[in-house]
Motif scaffolding. Structure first.
Motif, PDB file in Angstrom:
ATOM      1  N   UNK A 143      -1.652   1.545   3.474  1.00  0.00           N
ATOM      2  CA  UNK A 143      -2.102   1.111   2.150  1.00  0.00           C
ATOM      3  C   UNK A 143      -3.592   0.776   2.180  1.00  0.00           C
ATOM      4  N   UNK A 144      -4.030   0.091   3.223  1.00  0.00           N
ATOM      5  CA  UNK A 144      -5.465  -0.226   3.322  1.00  0.00           C
ATOM      6  C   UNK A 144      -6.279   1.064   3.323  1.00  0.00           C
ATOM      7  N   UNK A 145      -5.863   2.042   4.109  1.00  0.00           N
ATOM      8  CA  UNK A 145      -6.616   3.295   4.218  1.00  0.00           C
ATOM      9  C   UNK A 145      -6.754   3.979   2.860  1.00  0.00           C
ATOM     10  N   UNK A 146      -5.658   4.085   2.119  1.00  0.00           N
ATOM     11  CA  UNK A 146      -5.701   4.748   0.821  1.00  0.00           C
ATOM     12  C   UNK A 146      -6.517   3.951  -0.185  1.00  0.00           C
ATOM     13  N   UNK A 147      -6.352   2.643  -0.162  1.00  0.00           N
ATOM     14  CA  UNK A 147      -7.072   1.819  -1.129  1.00  0.00           C
ATOM     15  C   UNK A 147      -8.568   1.817  -0.847  1.00  0.00           C
ATOM     16  N   UNK A 148      -8.934   1.816   0.427  1.00  0.00           N
ATOM     17  CA  UNK A 148     -10.357   1.825   0.785  1.00  0.00           C
ATOM     18  C   UNK A 148     -11.047   3.070   0.253  1.00  0.00           C
ATOM     19  N   UNK A 149     -10.344   4.192   0.253  1.00  0.00           N
ATOM     20  CA  UNK A 149     -10.956   5.458  -0.182  1.00  0.00           C
ATOM     21  C   UNK A 149     -10.822   5.663  -1.683  1.00  0.00           C
ATOM     22  N   UNK A 150      -9.627   5.414  -2.236  1.00  0.00           N
ATOM     23  CA  UNK A 150      -9.389   5.773  -3.629  1.00  0.00           C
ATOM     24  C   UNK A 150      -9.734   4.661  -4.620  1.00  0.00           C
ATOM     25  N   UNK A 151      -9.624   3.413  -4.206  1.00  0.00           N
ATOM     26  CA  UNK A 151      -9.971   2.318  -5.113  1.00  0.00           C
ATOM     27  C   UNK A 151     -11.323   1.709  -4.778  1.00  0.00           C
ATOM     28  N   UNK A 152     -11.677   1.727  -3.502  1.00  0.00           N
ATOM     29  CA  UNK A 152     -12.963   1.154  -3.085  1.00  0.00           C
ATOM     30  C   UNK A 152     -12.995  -0.356  -3.193  1.00  0.00           C
ATOM     31  N   UNK A 153     -14.168  -0.902  -3.074  1.00  0.00           N
ATOM     32  CA  UNK A 153     -14.378  -2.341  -3.250  1.00  0.00           C
ATOM     33  C   UNK A 153     -13.535  -3.173  -2.284  1.00  0.00           C
ATOM     34  N   UNK A 154     -13.413  -2.721  -1.033  1.00  0.00           N
ATOM     35  CA  UNK A 154     -12.684  -3.463  -0.013  1.00  0.00           C
ATOM     36  C   UNK A 154     -13.618  -3.783   1.156  1.00  0.00           C
TER      37      UNK A 154
END
Length: 289
Positions: A143-154
């Motif tokens: 989940x971190x990997x996908x969110x870092x790329x697709x949502x950003x702001x992490x």
């Protein structure tokens, strides 16, 4: 009255593969309707995610008029998507909201508010609910990997690893939230490590349709590599195309940031939680035939 079956996700539990299969079966299960979120091959198509987002914003409003008009508009948009079908399969991970906060805290901290908005949107409880869960260690990393790329702001993983590896809540807590919002609605639970995609699709369809063959599309929505994540964190959101970034770095290093001790601790917590859940009599377990 439209009868709904809701697939709640969770994230990174094979939801995109399941949604790809469901969309491919849309003609075979007609007149039932399938509603799924955007993905690389349908980014520009109007989807249920937009309607749910509008409903959540309306439901959160403190102004009664704004809340009423917003939900009414969302219901109109939902009716347009369903096309008047009396049975609808709705699969959308964001029914639960983000898996954790930006600082790594929580496990689906917005689930209660979002599910209540979904219930207000649908006007009534669905026929059935479906949730797939997976090992905390692999779930958190993916989940971190996908969110870092697709949502950003992490932040970088190591800056929030302590909170991510010691989640304030677990799957039993999330299941309790779901059952509070939809009391009495059958909740089907699949364990990702123990079930096939075919098992989960057939359980979701129930007796709506008898499909002879269900093929796993394979390789759908693969997790970004370490290099893709590093590139995304170095750029601002909107400065790159996430799908292209993932594809450009597809041959990179598998993202595996957890220490052995963290993996073992999370694995033990997951097993303990599974044991707790399996002792309950209020859940329906999806299993291989």
């Amino acid at each position: 009255m439209t009868r709904y079956v809701l697939h709640l996700g969770a994230h990174r539990t094979g939801s995109t593969s399941l949604q790809t299969v469901l969309d491919g079966l849309s003609q075979e299960i007609a007149p039932a309707k399938v509603l799924t979120p955007p993905r690389p091959d349908k980014r520009s198509t109007a989807t249920i995610r937009e309607v749910l987002g509008d409903a959540v914003r309306a439901h959160r409003s403190r102004n009664p008029l704004t809340r009423w008009t917003g939900l009414r508009r969302s219901r109109t948009d939902l009716a347009a998507l369903t096309g008047g079908a009396d049975r609808v399969i709705l699969s959308e991970e964001m029914l639960l909201g983000p898996a954790f906060k930006r600082d790594g805290r929580g496990l689906y901290p917005e689930a209660d508010a979002r599910l209540r908005a979904a219930r207000a949107l649908l006007r009534d409880s669905p026929e059935r609910l479906h949730l797939t869960i997976r090992s905390y260690a692999s779930f958190i990393v993916s989940v971190y990997a996908m969110r870092a790329v697709f949502a950003g702001n992490l932040p970088p993983f190591d800056q929030i690893a302590q909170r991510l590896c010691d989640p304030e809540a677990g799957w039993p807590d999330l299941i309790d939230v779901i059952q509070r919002v939809f009391p009495g609605t059958p909740l089907h639970i699949a364990v990702l490590e123990d079930t096939r995609l075919e098992d989960r699709v057939r359980d979701l369809l129930g007796d709506w349709a008898r499909i002879e063959e269900i093929r796993d599309p394979g390789g759908v929505n693969a997790a970004p590599t370490t290099e893709a994540i590093r590139a995304a964190l170095s750029m601002s959101r909107g400065a790159y195309d996430p799908d292209c970034l993932v594809a450009d770095h597809a041959g990179g290093t598998r993202f595996d940031p957890l220490e052995t001790a963290d993996k073992e601790r999370l694995s033990q917590r997951y097993q303990n939680d599974l044991d707790r859940l399996r002792r309950r009599g209020d859940l329906v377990w999806v299993s291989r035939p």
